[in-house]
Design a protein around this motif. Sequence first.
Motif, PDB file in Angstrom:
ATOM      1  N   GLY A  43       3.289  35.611  70.004  1.00 37.74           N
ATOM      2  CA  GLY A  43       3.947  36.905  70.015  1.00 37.74           C
ATOM      3  C   GLY A  43       3.236  37.938  70.878  1.00 37.74           C
ATOM      4  N   HIS A  44       2.425  37.458  71.806  1.00 36.34           N
ATOM      5  CA  HIS A  44       1.687  38.356  72.686  1.00 36.34           C
ATOM      6  C   HIS A  44       2.554  38.870  73.834  1.00 36.34           C
ATOM      7  CE1 HIS A  44      -2.446  36.499  71.442  1.00 36.34           C
ATOM      8  NE2 HIS A  44      -1.973  37.339  70.545  1.00 36.34           N
ATOM      9  N   ASN A  45       2.075  39.954  74.451  1.00 39.38           N
ATOM     10  CA  ASN A  45       2.830  40.538  75.553  1.00 39.38           C
ATOM     11  C   ASN A  45       2.105  40.499  76.886  1.00 39.38           C
ATOM     12  OD1 ASN A  45       5.205  41.573  74.061  1.00 39.38           O
ATOM     13  ND2 ASN A  45       3.660  42.763  72.983  1.00 39.38           N
ATOM     14  N   ALA A  46       0.843  40.121  76.883  1.00 38.48           N
ATOM     15  CA  ALA A  46       0.080  40.021  78.123  1.00 38.48           C
ATOM     16  C   ALA A  46      -0.287  38.565  78.372  1.00 38.48           C
ATOM     17  CB  ALA A  46      -1.189  40.868  78.050  1.00 38.48           C
ATOM     18  N   MET A  47      -0.160  38.134  79.620  1.00 37.58           N
ATOM     19  CA  MET A  47      -0.501  36.763  79.990  1.00 37.58           C
ATOM     20  C   MET A  47      -1.281  36.759  81.297  1.00 37.58           C
ATOM     21  SD  MET A  47       2.837  34.563  78.807  1.00 37.58           S
ATOM     22  CE  MET A  47       1.917  33.015  78.721  1.00 37.58           C
ATOM     23  N   TYR A  48      -2.117  35.756  81.449  1.00 38.84           N
ATOM     24  CA  TYR A  48      -3.075  35.730  82.554  1.00 38.84           C
ATOM     25  C   TYR A  48      -3.168  34.324  83.163  1.00 38.84           C
ATOM     26  CZ  TYR A  48      -4.794  39.472  79.452  1.00 38.84           C
ATOM     27  OH  TYR A  48      -4.901  40.558  78.626  1.00 38.84           O
ATOM     28  N   TRP A  49      -3.438  34.268  84.454  1.00 38.96           N
ATOM     29  CA  TRP A  49      -3.861  33.030  85.114  1.00 38.96           C
ATOM     30  C   TRP A  49      -5.292  33.208  85.607  1.00 38.96           C
ATOM     31  CZ3 TRP A  49      -1.761  28.591  84.419  1.00 38.96           C
ATOM     32  CH2 TRP A  49      -0.384  28.405  84.332  1.00 38.96           C
ATOM     33  N   GLU A  74     -12.304  32.847  87.538  1.00 37.50           N
ATOM     34  CA  GLU A  74     -11.806  33.887  88.443  1.00 37.50           C
ATOM     35  C   GLU A  74     -10.427  34.317  87.980  1.00 37.50           C
ATOM     36  OE1 GLU A  74     -13.061  30.976  91.994  1.00 37.50           O
ATOM     37  OE2 GLU A  74     -12.027  32.770  92.680  1.00 37.50           O
ATOM     38  N   LEU A  75     -10.279  35.588  87.682  1.00 36.62           N
ATOM     39  CA  LEU A  75      -8.968  36.107  87.305  1.00 36.62           C
ATOM     40  C   LEU A  75      -8.055  36.097  88.521  1.00 36.62           C
ATOM     41  CD1 LEU A  75      -7.209  37.518  85.131  1.00 36.62           C
ATOM     42  CD2 LEU A  75      -8.078  39.685  86.048  1.00 36.62           C
ATOM     43  N   MET A  76      -6.831  35.562  88.351  1.00 34.89           N
ATOM     44  CA  MET A  76      -5.882  35.497  89.462  1.00 34.89           C
ATOM     45  C   MET A  76      -4.773  36.544  89.279  1.00 34.89           C
ATOM     46  SD  MET A  76      -5.436  31.378  89.742  1.00 34.89           S
ATOM     47  CE  MET A  76      -4.537  31.388  91.293  1.00 34.89           C
ATOM     48  N   PHE A  77      -4.053  36.460  88.180  1.00 34.77           N
ATOM     49  CA  PHE A  77      -2.906  37.334  87.953  1.00 34.77           C
ATOM     50  C   PHE A  77      -2.894  37.795  86.504  1.00 34.77           C
ATOM     51  CE2 PHE A  77      -0.997  36.391  91.964  1.00 34.77           C
ATOM     52  CZ  PHE A  77      -1.175  35.037  92.197  1.00 34.77           C
ATOM     53  N   VAL A  78      -2.316  38.996  86.317  1.00 34.83           N
ATOM     54  CA  VAL A  78      -2.130  39.546  84.981  1.00 34.83           C
ATOM     55  C   VAL A  78      -0.698  40.043  84.859  1.00 34.83           C
ATOM     56  CG1 VAL A  78      -2.885  41.246  83.285  1.00 34.83           C
ATOM     57  CG2 VAL A  78      -4.547  40.275  84.878  1.00 34.83           C
ATOM     58  N   TYR A  79      -0.059  39.712  83.758  1.00 36.50           N
ATOM     59  CA  TYR A  79       1.275  40.230  83.444  1.00 36.50           C
ATOM     60  C   TYR A  79       1.210  40.925  82.092  1.00 36.50           C
ATOM     61  CZ  TYR A  79       3.758  37.863  87.210  1.00 36.50           C
ATOM     62  OH  TYR A  79       4.224  37.471  88.442  1.00 36.50           O
ATOM     63  N   ASN A  80       1.857  42.070  82.007  1.00 30.27           N
ATOM     64  CA  ASN A  80       1.971  42.784  80.743  1.00 30.27           C
ATOM     65  C   ASN A  80       3.439  43.149  80.562  1.00 30.27           C
ATOM     66  OD1 ASN A  80       0.450  43.784  78.464  1.00 30.27           O
ATOM     67  ND2 ASN A  80       0.966  45.840  79.147  1.00 30.27           N
ATOM     68  N   PHE A  81       4.031  42.720  79.466  1.00 26.16           N
ATOM     69  CA  PHE A  81       5.471  42.933  79.244  1.00 26.16           C
ATOM     70  C   PHE A  81       6.275  42.481  80.462  1.00 26.16           C
ATOM     71  CE2 PHE A  81       5.601  44.978  75.173  1.00 26.16           C
ATOM     72  CZ  PHE A  81       4.348  45.561  75.039  1.00 26.16           C
ATOM     73  N   THR A 105       0.642  43.248  86.645  1.00 25.78           N
ATOM     74  CA  THR A 105      -0.207  44.432  86.708  1.00 25.78           C
ATOM     75  C   THR A 105      -1.431  44.204  87.582  1.00 25.78           C
ATOM     76  OG1 THR A 105      -1.441  43.755  84.730  1.00 25.78           O
ATOM     77  CG2 THR A 105       0.481  45.160  84.396  1.00 25.78           C
ATOM     78  N   GLU A 106      -1.702  42.953  87.919  1.00 21.41           N
ATOM     79  CA  GLU A 106      -2.863  42.689  88.753  1.00 21.41           C
ATOM     80  C   GLU A 106      -2.676  41.408  89.543  1.00 21.41           C
ATOM     81  OE1 GLU A 106      -6.490  43.621  86.941  1.00 21.41           O
ATOM     82  OE2 GLU A 106      -7.741  42.636  88.422  1.00 21.41           O
ATOM     83  N   ASN A 107      -3.016  41.500  90.825  1.00 21.76           N
ATOM     84  CA  ASN A 107      -3.074  40.343  91.704  1.00 21.76           C
ATOM     85  C   ASN A 107      -4.436  40.413  92.355  1.00 21.76           C
ATOM     86  OD1 ASN A 107      -3.082  38.647  93.945  1.00 21.76           O
ATOM     87  ND2 ASN A 107      -0.938  38.972  94.411  1.00 21.76           N
ATOM     88  N   ASN A 108      -5.315  39.513  91.960  1.00 16.23           N
ATOM     89  CA  ASN A 108      -6.711  39.627  92.356  1.00 16.23           C
ATOM     90  C   ASN A 108      -6.943  39.002  93.730  1.00 16.23           C
ATOM     91  OD1 ASN A 108      -9.122  40.761  91.575  1.00 16.23           O
ATOM     92  ND2 ASN A 108      -9.889  38.915  90.602  1.00 16.23           N
ATOM     93  N   SER A 109      -6.212  39.507  94.745  1.00 11.25           N
ATOM     94  CA  SER A 109      -6.360  39.017  96.127  1.00 11.25           C
ATOM     95  C   SER A 109      -6.170  37.510  96.218  1.00 11.25           C
ATOM     96  CB  SER A 109      -7.744  39.403  96.690  1.00 11.25           C
ATOM     97  OG  SER A 109      -7.919  40.792  96.651  1.00 11.25           O
ATOM     98  N   VAL A 110      -5.139  37.032  95.564  1.00  8.92           N
ATOM     99  CA  VAL A 110      -4.867  35.597  95.554  1.00  8.92           C
ATOM    100  C   VAL A 110      -4.000  35.235  96.758  1.00  8.92           C
ATOM    101  CG1 VAL A 110      -3.849  33.709  94.223  1.00  8.92           C
ATOM    102  CG2 VAL A 110      -4.971  35.612  93.045  1.00  8.92           C
ATOM    103  N   ARG A 143      -0.020  31.235  98.775  1.00  7.30           N
ATOM    104  CA  ARG A 143       0.374  29.873  98.411  1.00  7.30           C
ATOM    105  C   ARG A 143       0.412  29.687  96.885  1.00  7.30           C
ATOM    106  NH1 ARG A 143      -4.703  29.565 100.846  1.00  7.30           N
ATOM    107  NH2 ARG A 143      -6.396  28.687  99.572  1.00  7.30           N
ATOM    108  N   PHE A 144      -0.098  30.678  96.152  1.00  9.49           N
ATOM    109  CA  PHE A 144       0.014  30.729  94.696  1.00  9.49           C
ATOM    110  C   PHE A 144       1.020  31.829  94.361  1.00  9.49           C
ATOM    111  CE2 PHE A 144      -3.473  27.988  93.513  1.00  9.49           C
ATOM    112  CZ  PHE A 144      -4.337  28.074  94.584  1.00  9.49           C
ATOM    113  N   SER A 145       2.077  31.475  93.642  1.00 15.17           N
ATOM    114  CA  SER A 145       3.117  32.445  93.335  1.00 15.17           C
ATOM    115  C   SER A 145       3.392  32.435  91.835  1.00 15.17           C
ATOM    116  CB  SER A 145       4.389  32.079  94.108  1.00 15.17           C
ATOM    117  OG  SER A 145       5.441  32.921  93.737  1.00 15.17           O
ATOM    118  N   PRO A 146       3.072  33.515  91.136  1.00 13.52           N
ATOM    119  CA  PRO A 146       3.304  33.540  89.689  1.00 13.52           C
ATOM    120  C   PRO A 146       4.721  33.984  89.361  1.00 13.52           C
ATOM    121  CG  PRO A 146       2.213  35.548  90.350  1.00 13.52           C
ATOM    122  CD  PRO A 146       2.393  34.733  91.603  1.00 13.52           C
TER     123      PRO A 146
END
Lengths: 109, 117
Positions: B28-34, B44-51, B55-60, B63-66
């Motif tokens: 039931g969480h709202n934030a997800m990460y790669w 290494e943090l790649m991407f962050v999604y909230n709702f 919210t974040e793309n760590n210079s990835v 060729r990686f597409s979330p």
Amino acid sequence: LAKTTQPISMDSYEGQEVNITCSHNNIATNDYITWYQQFPSQGPRFIIQGYKTKVTNEVASLFIPADRKSSTLSLPRVSLSDTAVYYCLVGWAGNMLTFGGGTRLMVKP
Amino acid sequence: ETGVTQTPRHLVMGMTNKKSLKCEQHLGHNAMYWYKQSAKKPLELMFVYNFKEQTENNSVPSRFSPECPNSSHLFLHLHTLQPEDSALYLCASSQDLLSGERTDTQYFGPGTRLTVL
């Protein structure tokens, strides 16, 4: 972001208490301290979190001095299965996302 | 079990292939990460999604597409990868990043071990 410094590795023997210290000299007022454990080829697992003084759960204790510039994870009576990498993170909510190198704990029989 | 599942657990692909990694959380969480974890390197943090919003793309590299179609699912689409992209790819979730909850613990999946030939 508060930067953390931990020992790269530690060795211990079964049944001993292990204390891993993390330095975070520029910790901010809002920051919490969180420790994770990671076994090879698995994702990190939350162990314990605290803000100040002492926190204890069924797995570990976390000691935080008054100045909060460091913290110590204490694992009582370790076993071989506690061999893992332990990460200290400092921050809150969305900015607690940077994992450092962690401390590689080796428990020997 | 952490409540976060990832498929496949292992993937071998050539540099010209297109594949996708899937993550699903039942918390039931709202934030997800790669995250990416290469051999003997920190996560290494790649991407962050909230709702569902990134919210974040760590210079990835591109060729990686979330993709995050809803708060429970997260995908990582892979195309024209390089051998140095071989790593353990970890998905995580947490309650959310905007509630002001300061103890937003992350729960990680088991990871996908990716090998690029």
